[in-house]
Motif scaffolding. Sequence first.
Motif, PDB file in Angstrom:
ATOM      1  N   GLY A 170       8.682   1.653   0.202  1.00 61.57           N
ATOM      2  CA  GLY A 170       8.279   1.846   1.593  1.00 61.57           C
ATOM      3  C   GLY A 170       9.322   2.629   2.370  1.00 61.57           C
ATOM      4  O   GLY A 170       8.982   3.537   3.126  1.00 61.57           O
ATOM      5  N   LEU A 230       6.346  -7.572   4.251  1.00 64.76           N
ATOM      6  CA  LEU A 230       7.269  -8.147   3.259  1.00 64.76           C
ATOM      7  C   LEU A 230       8.210  -9.151   3.906  1.00 64.76           C
ATOM      8  O   LEU A 230       8.564 -10.168   3.310  1.00 64.76           O
ATOM      9  CB  LEU A 230       8.074  -7.039   2.585  1.00 64.76           C
ATOM     10  N   PHE A 272       1.429   4.181  -4.342  1.00 64.00           N
ATOM     11  CA  PHE A 272       2.042   3.448  -3.252  1.00 64.00           C
ATOM     12  C   PHE A 272       1.004   2.788  -2.355  1.00 64.00           C
ATOM     13  O   PHE A 272       1.121   1.622  -2.000  1.00 64.00           O
ATOM     14  CB  PHE A 272       2.919   4.397  -2.434  1.00 64.00           C
ATOM     15  N   LEU A 278       2.160   8.185   7.754  1.00 62.26           N
ATOM     16  CA  LEU A 278       2.874   7.817   6.531  1.00 62.26           C
ATOM     17  C   LEU A 278       4.031   6.882   6.880  1.00 62.26           C
ATOM     18  O   LEU A 278       4.274   5.875   6.216  1.00 62.26           O
ATOM     19  CB  LEU A 278       3.413   9.101   5.891  1.00 62.26           C
ATOM     20  N   PHE A 279       4.715   7.217   7.963  1.00 59.01           N
ATOM     21  CA  PHE A 279       5.838   6.402   8.413  1.00 59.01           C
ATOM     22  C   PHE A 279       5.358   5.004   8.795  1.00 59.01           C
ATOM     23  O   PHE A 279       5.964   4.001   8.413  1.00 59.01           O
ATOM     24  CB  PHE A 279       6.501   7.082   9.613  1.00 59.01           C
ATOM     25  N   LEU A 306      15.648  -9.254   3.302  1.00 67.16           N
ATOM     26  CA  LEU A 306      14.928  -9.752   2.129  1.00 67.16           C
ATOM     27  C   LEU A 306      15.888 -10.420   1.161  1.00 67.16           C
ATOM     28  O   LEU A 306      15.569 -10.615  -0.009  1.00 67.16           O
ATOM     29  CB  LEU A 306      14.191  -8.604   1.433  1.00 67.16           C
ATOM     30  N   TRP A 343      -0.375  -0.301  -3.823  1.00 65.59           N
ATOM     31  CA  TRP A 343       0.592  -1.405  -3.735  1.00 65.59           C
ATOM     32  C   TRP A 343       0.563  -2.025  -2.348  1.00 65.59           C
ATOM     33  O   TRP A 343       0.575  -3.251  -2.197  1.00 65.59           O
ATOM     34  CB  TRP A 343       2.014  -0.923  -4.072  1.00 65.59           C
ATOM     35  N   ALA A 402       8.572  10.714   5.542  1.00 64.57           N
ATOM     36  CA  ALA A 402       7.702  11.010   6.686  1.00 64.57           C
ATOM     37  C   ALA A 402       8.523  11.604   7.830  1.00 64.57           C
ATOM     38  O   ALA A 402       8.096  12.572   8.472  1.00 64.57           O
ATOM     39  CB  ALA A 402       6.993   9.743   7.134  1.00 64.57           C
ATOM     40  N   GLY A 446       4.576   2.816   5.867  1.00 61.28           N
ATOM     41  CA  GLY A 446       5.820   2.308   5.278  1.00 61.28           C
ATOM     42  C   GLY A 446       6.398   1.174   6.100  1.00 61.28           C
ATOM     43  O   GLY A 446       6.833   0.153   5.565  1.00 61.28           O
ATOM     44  N   LEU A 447       6.339   1.333   7.425  1.00 60.90           N
ATOM     45  CA  LEU A 447       6.877   0.303   8.316  1.00 60.90           C
ATOM     46  C   LEU A 447       6.034  -0.971   8.227  1.00 60.90           C
ATOM     47  O   LEU A 447       6.576  -2.084   8.189  1.00 60.90           O
ATOM     48  CB  LEU A 447       6.898   0.837   9.750  1.00 60.90           C
ATOM     49  N   PHE A 462       8.030  15.255   9.329  1.00 66.35           N
ATOM     50  CA  PHE A 462       7.722  15.329  10.753  1.00 66.35           C
ATOM     51  C   PHE A 462       8.661  16.315  11.447  1.00 66.35           C
ATOM     52  O   PHE A 462       8.232  17.140  12.242  1.00 66.35           O
ATOM     53  CB  PHE A 462       7.869  13.936  11.366  1.00 66.35           C
ATOM     54  N   LEU A 511       4.413  -2.052   5.742  1.00 68.53           N
ATOM     55  CA  LEU A 511       4.769  -2.741   4.495  1.00 68.53           C
ATOM     56  C   LEU A 511       6.037  -3.574   4.683  1.00 68.53           C
ATOM     57  O   LEU A 511       6.097  -4.732   4.256  1.00 68.53           O
ATOM     58  CB  LEU A 511       4.966  -1.714   3.379  1.00 68.53           C
ATOM     59  N   GLN A 512       7.038  -2.983   5.345  1.00 72.22           N
ATOM     60  CA  GLN A 512       8.293  -3.724   5.561  1.00 72.22           C
ATOM     61  C   GLN A 512       8.036  -4.987   6.362  1.00 72.22           C
ATOM     62  O   GLN A 512       8.560  -6.055   6.051  1.00 72.22           O
ATOM     63  CB  GLN A 512       9.317  -2.863   6.306  1.00 72.22           C
ATOM     64  N   LEU A 522       9.132   6.302   1.610  1.00 74.36           N
ATOM     65  CA  LEU A 522       8.039   6.981   2.316  1.00 74.36           C
ATOM     66  C   LEU A 522       8.383   7.199   3.781  1.00 74.36           C
ATOM     67  O   LEU A 522       8.058   8.246   4.356  1.00 74.36           O
ATOM     68  CB  LEU A 522       6.767   6.141   2.231  1.00 74.36           C
ATOM     69  N   MET A 523       9.042   6.212   4.396  1.00 70.68           N
ATOM     70  CA  MET A 523       9.397   6.357   5.808  1.00 70.68           C
ATOM     71  C   MET A 523      10.380   7.510   5.999  1.00 70.68           C
ATOM     72  O   MET A 523      10.217   8.321   6.908  1.00 70.68           O
ATOM     73  CB  MET A 523       9.999   5.043   6.329  1.00 70.68           C
ATOM     74  N   TYR A 553       2.079  12.770   9.319  1.00 71.78           N
ATOM     75  CA  TYR A 553       3.359  12.285   8.785  1.00 71.78           C
ATOM     76  C   TYR A 553       3.759  10.993   9.474  1.00 71.78           C
ATOM     77  O   TYR A 553       4.338  10.099   8.867  1.00 71.78           O
ATOM     78  CB  TYR A 553       4.454  13.338   8.966  1.00 71.78           C
ATOM     79  N   LEU A 554       3.429  10.911  10.771  1.00 74.66           N
ATOM     80  CA  LEU A 554       3.714   9.695  11.518  1.00 74.66           C
ATOM     81  C   LEU A 554       2.979   8.520  10.890  1.00 74.66           C
ATOM     82  O   LEU A 554       3.489   7.413  10.773  1.00 74.66           O
ATOM     83  CB  LEU A 554       3.254   9.894  12.961  1.00 74.66           C
ATOM     84  N   PHE A 566      16.016  -3.729   6.730  1.00 71.31           N
ATOM     85  CA  PHE A 566      15.024  -4.096   5.719  1.00 71.31           C
ATOM     86  C   PHE A 566      15.607  -4.871   4.539  1.00 71.31           C
ATOM     87  O   PHE A 566      15.277  -6.029   4.339  1.00 71.31           O
ATOM     88  CB  PHE A 566      14.298  -2.852   5.210  1.00 71.31           C
TER      89      PHE A 566
END
Lengths: 296, 316
Positions: free
Chosen positions: A104, B297, B235, B286-287, A90, B238, A111, B290-291, A115, B293-294, A107-108, B283-284, A86
Amino acid sequence: MSGLEFVNFYLIPGLVLGCIYAISAVGLSLLFGILRFANFAHGDMMSWGGYSALVAVTFLGIGPWASIPVAIVSTVALGLLVQRLFYGRLKGANSVVLLISGFGVALMIRAILYFLFGPTEVTYGLGIQRPFVWEGFRIQWRHMYFIGTAVAIVTALHLFLTRTRTGKAMRAMSDNPDLARITGIPTDRVVTVAWVIGASLTAVAGVFLAIDTQLSPLMGFNLLLPTFAAAILGGIGKPYGAIVGGLVIGLAEEMSSLPLIDGQPLLTPAYKTGVAFAILVAVLIVRPTGIFRSPQ
Amino acid sequence: MSAEAVGLTLYFVQIATLGAIYAVIALGLNVNWGFSGLMNAGIAGFVAIGAYTSAILTAPNGAGQLGAFGWPLWAAWLAAMGAAGVLALVMGTITVNLRSDYLAIATLGIAEILRLIVRNEDWLTGGPLGVTPLARPFESYGNPWAPVLFLLLLLAIVAVVYWLAERAIRSPWGRVQRALRENEAAAAAMGKDVRNFRLQSFVLGATFMGLGGAMLAHFSKYMSPDVVDPLTTTFLVWVMLIAGGSGNNRGAIIGAFLIWGIWAATDFLTAYLPSDVATRAAYLRLFLIGLALQIILIRRPEGLIGERPPRPADGR
């Protein structure tokens, strides 16, 4: 309140908390100096270190202290992976974009921890240990180890930054990345080394925090703002300043509940964590370069 | 319509309602970040102050030890916007000139202090118990008309906020904001008062966030600290703005509905899973957010519909 009570219940806990903040803040500050952005996933990487040690404790049957190397390896691997997948892609983007990317990543990581381990708090099962007592002065053995490790880390880091080639290259890159690049410093390698050191410190802080309190997926995130506060107070990008910043924040948090006036605490303990945020905001406004003046 | 069809319709109405609430908040962030480049990481704080202001002013028995004020809803929502604006004015006065990453950390820190206050000052906010019950407009119409009418009201508000934001960005004021974002030194050299312009943008954006918070409180019909989880609120908004296209008001709205739709749809799917698997699936999700977003970006940093600067002919 006697002087001894002050030492036992305020000074020592403040120093211990300060040491954990300091270790974490040195890692954050060092990485900031090299990467030029604030890694918002720092707190969650700390939790990752704590849980890695938990896995070692559970499956290898070793104690939490012996699991620290496992936590370090796993957190360094995570840091390098995040950099490669990541942050590294960038490169050249605005530092704010990297900040959002860090959000981000945080959060990953969280998570994954939720999990795998669920939201409930766990401990390493160290049990209760008898503290060291001398003439009314008392300190937990683990707290002595924390303080000892912090001193050892600071010394080792100092020697690394001032005596080795890589350490000097790192300081050069932190001072002026463009100048460092044109003088032939292998900047990619310095980034890797910075991640190895920064993530190691993060892992150590995470395991210490989990030994001292409890392990939960939010543990590290709750430490993110105090860590930022410590790093910014010491002047972000300056590892030595971060040590002082960490100690100041840790002591200030514990001292905030001192019963100075009529036996009432200065601040309700519920607001203890607010002290770090307040210091953070105050430093940003009054002296955003930190308490130590920059050479330039 | 069969009962099942009604239930499904109501479910989608509910998702759309929350989408509209997020759209207003995302428009607020677009004013801060998209127009002016102010990295506001304290969204949850502004949403919370708007929500609690409206909740306390309208709740029949008051919150904690505060008496019942019995304000009408429209007045309470205006007050919520005002409260968020005043908070932004105070916060902005001390922080708005900070570098963008420092501004993010400072706003996050202030939002966390606000969260501590909300949790601990029971006399004001009811502490962890929160403020309840809150009235939702049109409730007397019963199902399915009440939720539909409420959704229409919120969509109308989204339209008004969108119109205001569009007016703002196309005005000379908006041009100054974009100039400040792109090149602060040049704008300052042209004689623009950097600090004042940034402060105005900070306050305007926060006002929208406060309105979104008030709408959220009356949609949930109670207000407790859990409703504004700092990181998920901040978050998620965003992610919405960046996915939709920051700098573009339409992008903010599309991003809000799209990301909230994905978020809610995965909720819908996990409802069919066994309960222990379902909590893990959350939770998955949430993951995956996040992914996502990456990937945005890295692959499409301008978002779905990027910023479209007004053409010279549009200018007045």
